[in-house]
Design a protein around this motif. Sequence first.
Motif, PDB file in Angstrom:
ATOM      1  N   PHE A 150       0.836  -1.202   0.000  1.00 18.57           N
ATOM      2  CA  PHE A 150       0.000   0.000   0.000  1.00 18.57           C
ATOM      3  C   PHE A 150       0.873   1.254   0.000  1.00 18.57           C
ATOM      4  O   PHE A 150       0.590   2.229  -0.689  1.00 18.57           O
ATOM      5  N   ILE A 151       1.924   1.196   0.805  1.00 15.36           N
ATOM      6  CA  ILE A 151       2.843   2.339   0.894  1.00 15.36           C
ATOM      7  C   ILE A 151       3.531   2.570  -0.449  1.00 15.36           C
ATOM      8  O   ILE A 151       3.620   3.703  -0.930  1.00 15.36           O
ATOM      9  N   GLN A 152       3.993   1.470  -1.074  1.00 15.41           N
ATOM     10  CA  GLN A 152       4.671   1.597  -2.357  1.00 15.41           C
ATOM     11  C   GLN A 152       3.733   2.156  -3.423  1.00 15.41           C
ATOM     12  O   GLN A 152       4.116   3.029  -4.220  1.00 15.41           O
ATOM     13  N   ASP A 153       2.496   1.655  -3.421  1.00 17.99           N
ATOM     14  CA  ASP A 153       1.529   2.122  -4.412  1.00 17.99           C
ATOM     15  C   ASP A 153       1.277   3.613  -4.275  1.00 17.99           C
ATOM     16  O   ASP A 153       1.213   4.345  -5.274  1.00 17.99           O
ATOM     17  N   LEU A 154       1.159   4.079  -3.035  1.00 18.17           N
ATOM     18  CA  LEU A 154       0.913   5.507  -2.820  1.00 18.17           C
ATOM     19  C   LEU A 154       2.128   6.332  -3.199  1.00 18.17           C
ATOM     20  O   LEU A 154       2.012   7.379  -3.852  1.00 18.17           O
ATOM     21  N   ILE A 155       3.305   5.882  -2.808  1.00 10.78           N
ATOM     22  CA  ILE A 155       4.524   6.632  -3.106  1.00 10.78           C
ATOM     23  C   ILE A 155       4.739   6.755  -4.611  1.00 10.78           C
ATOM     24  O   ILE A 155       5.190   7.788  -5.110  1.00 10.78           O
ATOM     25  N   ASP A 156       4.384   5.695  -5.340  1.00  6.85           N
ATOM     26  CA  ASP A 156       4.578   5.710  -6.798  1.00  6.85           C
ATOM     27  C   ASP A 156       3.735   6.790  -7.468  1.00  6.85           C
ATOM     28  O   ASP A 156       4.129   7.328  -8.520  1.00  6.85           O
ATOM     29  N   LYS A 157       2.567   7.100  -6.903  1.00  2.26           N
ATOM     30  CA  LYS A 157       1.697   8.105  -7.525  1.00  2.26           C
ATOM     31  C   LYS A 157       1.643   9.408  -6.731  1.00  2.26           C
ATOM     32  O   LYS A 157       0.791  10.258  -6.995  1.00  2.26           O
ATOM     33  N   LEU A 158       2.587   9.579  -5.807  1.00  4.14           N
ATOM     34  CA  LEU A 158       2.623  10.802  -4.995  1.00  4.14           C
ATOM     35  C   LEU A 158       2.783  12.019  -5.906  1.00  4.14           C
ATOM     36  O   LEU A 158       3.696  12.099  -6.720  1.00  4.14           O
ATOM     37  N   ASP A 159       1.863  12.948  -5.770  1.00  5.08           N
ATOM     38  CA  ASP A 159       1.842  14.118  -6.663  1.00  5.08           C
ATOM     39  C   ASP A 159       1.420  15.341  -5.857  1.00  5.08           C
ATOM     40  O   ASP A 159       0.252  15.532  -5.549  1.00  5.08           O
ATOM     41  N   ILE A 160       2.382  16.167  -5.507  1.00  4.25           N
ATOM     42  CA  ILE A 160       2.137  17.354  -4.685  1.00  4.25           C
ATOM     43  C   ILE A 160       2.433  18.590  -5.518  1.00  4.25           C
ATOM     44  O   ILE A 160       3.521  18.717  -6.092  1.00  4.25           O
ATOM     45  N   ARG A 161       1.479  19.484  -5.591  1.00  5.72           N
ATOM     46  CA  ARG A 161       1.640  20.717  -6.361  1.00  5.72           C
ATOM     47  C   ARG A 161       1.382  21.905  -5.438  1.00  5.72           C
ATOM     48  O   ARG A 161       0.302  22.023  -4.864  1.00  5.72           O
ATOM     49  N   LEU A 162       2.352  22.759  -5.308  1.00  6.37           N
ATOM     50  CA  LEU A 162       2.209  23.987  -4.522  1.00  6.37           C
ATOM     51  C   LEU A 162       2.200  25.157  -5.492  1.00  6.37           C
ATOM     52  O   LEU A 162       3.165  25.364  -6.232  1.00  6.37           O
ATOM     53  N   VAL A 163       1.110  25.911  -5.481  1.00  5.91           N
ATOM     54  CA  VAL A 163       0.876  26.934  -6.497  1.00  5.91           C
ATOM     55  C   VAL A 163       0.986  28.321  -5.880  1.00  5.91           C
ATOM     56  O   VAL A 163       0.204  28.676  -4.998  1.00  5.91           O
ATOM     57  N   PHE A 164       1.948  29.095  -6.341  1.00  5.34           N
ATOM     58  CA  PHE A 164       2.121  30.470  -5.874  1.00  5.34           C
ATOM     59  C   PHE A 164       1.115  31.344  -6.618  1.00  5.34           C
ATOM     60  O   PHE A 164       1.101  31.371  -7.848  1.00  5.34           O
ATOM     61  N   THR A 165       0.291  32.035  -5.858  1.00  2.30           N
ATOM     62  CA  THR A 165      -0.828  32.708  -6.503  1.00  2.30           C
ATOM     63  C   THR A 165      -0.530  34.146  -6.873  1.00  2.30           C
ATOM     64  O   THR A 165       0.449  34.743  -6.429  1.00  2.30           O
TER      65      THR A 165
END
Length: 978
Positions: A150-165
């Motif tokens: 489960f951990i590997q599956d989540l890490i593989d699709k980890l997608d974090i976007r921080l948007v400066f407005t």
Amino acid sequence: MSSPTFSLSESLIQIVNQETDLRLSDSRLRYRIKIIEELWQSVLVQECGQGMVDLLLQLRSMCSPEGQAPQYPAQEVLKVVESLSLEESITAARAFAIYFQLINIIEQQYEQEEQQQAQIDRIKGESKFLDGTFRWLFPELKRQNVPPRFIQDLIDKLDIRLVFTAHPTEIVRHTIRDKQRQIAVMLKELDRLTDGTYSDDIDYGQMMPLSWEAENLREQIADEIRLWWHTDELNQSKPTVIDEADYTLHYFDEVLYDAIPDLYERVEKALTETFPHLNPPKYNFCKFGSWVGSDRDGNPSVKPDITWRTACYQRGLVIEKYISSVNGLVRLLSVSQNLIDISTDLLTSLGQDQTHMPEVYNQFAVRYRQEPYRLKLQYILKRLRNTRDRNDRLNEIGWQAADQVMPIKPTDHSVYSGAKDFETELRLVANSLKGSGLHCKALQTLIRQVEVYGFHLANLDIRQESRKHSGAITEITSSLKILDTPYDQLSESEKVNWLTKELQTLRPLIPADLHFGDFTNEIIETFRMLAKLQQEFSIEICNTYIISMSESVSDVLEVLLLAKEAGLYNPATGTGSVSVVPLFETVEDLQGAKRIMQELFDLRLYRNYLNHHEHRQEVMLGYSDSNKDSGFLSSNWEIYKAQLSLQKLAEQYGIWLCIFHGRGGSVGRGGGPTYQAILAQPGRSIKGAIKITEQGEVLASKYSLLEIALHNLETVATGVIQAALLPSSSDTLGSWLQTLEDLATRSRQVYRELIHENPNLVDFFHEVTPIEEISHLQISSRPARRSAGKKDLSSLRAIPWVFSWTQSRFLLPSWYGVGTAIDEFLQQHPEHLTLMQFFYEKWPFFRTTISKVEMTLAKSDLQIARHYVRELAPAAKQELYMQLFEQIANEYYRTCKIILQITGHHQLLDGDPSLQRSVQLRNGSIVPLGFIQAALIKRLRQYNSDPINLRSRYSRTELLRGALLTINGIAAGMRNTG
């Protein structure tokens, strides 16, 4: 010149001495405050005289150690403030503003060192790993028996976007920020030179002798503060969009470019320690976006050419960073081919480079005849410089003339067609080194940076209001006589039917030559520019189109149709290069979000479109407008419910939903600690992907220093993984949800009765807060109102709405209505308090909500707010406005009482001593500044009514400048704007 010695304000010492639960000794913080106060005072003595310093200390001493204004009427304070001349008022305002920002520097460094000390303590085994860190997270997942797959599956699709407005609520000038950064560096060095000088036994009435090096550095800091004193804190002109881009990209240049490789290294090491057989996430699991230069919602300054220039600016900046990094590699990779083997692939590439770029070979072949890596890097440098020069040309001529610059041909090897080509060459060098048993960390770091930042640096999101698209299509169809009934008069079902059919036609709708009105032409050109952007920069530069004020299915299909006309959507295949993102902002829109998305998912055309986007749908939820519309508790609850319903819907249709959280910097606009905010989301709504706005006002506090930036990024990543793999049990308890539904409904009713239904509230707001003066601050290219000239709340943007309440110390949008809603609930049955305390203990959403209310209550000061009402309300409305104030004050004290009952605290923020210290440290000096602000605004507003007296003494420009300086000072002290 030696600095005069003054005693530190007793209130500050009392505040710092109160704290016992800090990771670093309090003596260090006390010592630093002592130094900075003496430096601040010594500069002011030289620049303004001893009398002014005595006056400032007198004003501050009139406030209690807790930082609340004295009970009204504060005659002694008023007497001093009202006796000040305009020049003295401005001097005091500037002095306090600089003081706050110096304290901010010290506190930020202190926070950074707390984090570093915590890391050291953990390595020594002297403390546990703290929540929000990778080294806490993975052992916790193992302890809770989360399956590694489960951990590997989540890490593989980890997608974090921080948007400066594109909401530049950061009030401090770029010039001042540079000075602050320089002072921060010197203070850190001074701290090193004086290490051991401070202890718990120190007598803070006297300074211990300093070494000559420390004394010299202290004088340099004083000189820097003195230069700061002679620098205007206010922008002299309204910033352009490009100015805002420059300010925002500054954080990439100074900090974030280097932060991402370190972030990856942290997660990789922490994961390996606990799960050595798992693979770390992809290098680019954390990326950045930006609205600066692309968000045109309500900002007439953002034209297609501005977006193009912003993209060029970003590419130019990141290529310059790459050039600097490659130059560093040239110095580093001095490997001789006489001592190690060089890969055949690298030698082959050098032969090809000689053919394609003989001028580089002629210049460096002799110099690097035995150093092939240095020679290869010179070819790389030349290609980077050529790519930069081409980019500069595209920036200069603009998007419409971009065709004048020849597209890069496959046979042109002197310039990079994209970042992938650059990355390939770097990997060629890395693989050759690896084949010889060598490893170059700087090279690996650069490869990671290229993977994250490419040649675009940050993804640009286009945003526009839904009615603008509808208006454009109405004009297009009317002009071309396509519809029998004007488009804007069609029913929603008729619009959807026509749009669906039009989206499947292969013929164009819009002619090549535009002859519509200016705004419709601009809408069309925006999509054409976007197509050219993707052609020139790749899809990564800009592939998201956000529709604000989304209220219907047709809002989404309209954008898809306009995209089709620009070649961004292919009706023959159903494929497209742009993702359409509806933004649900008001309470009504949030409540209707599920219905709208379900209707979209039921459309075969739209489902086919999503299938070509990896079954991924992004939806944005707005915090600001929903808060202004319905109050803090109701807004947060509606967003929570919307996530639950949208996630459930997405699962039914087999769609991967990504929620884009449009959080502001202040609590009244969804701000607050990001880690806690992520954990407060419904567990099933975060599946390894999240997108969050980072507002202008928080950039300095989060990204000015590398260690703090890394800490912030680590907590975000930890929160996303934790929320996905360890969801809250509250999601399965329906009774909890119904209780919050009842509380939110009552809270909204109380809020709207005051804000939207009281006919006097709008005038009250405009007359007892500095909203009119704030509109004169040159801090944003965006107007304060959506509709010029109107003074209604609907046209006022959320940023100045929150900013004004914060300046006058009401902070009303962050807490009003919460107290009454919970109080009435508790009065029904005494045992309900136990339930609220249970929620606070066990439910992250409820705990985070209550904690945010508690923090804003601590920052509020109803005594100084009352003073604003007394001083600024017109004489004819004094009684009416005081009745309104009493209503607000009663809700404030009711809310304080309820919050303390739920948290079990004796005082606000007892559960967070560091934050409590921070708030109290500033509040004591903000109070006199608030009195000064009220006095100056009063004089300014009386200017036109008393022309003979006031105009003979001051000009309107002088009065306005004084008022704006107090706004600057209070914003620095509160660490909040909008």
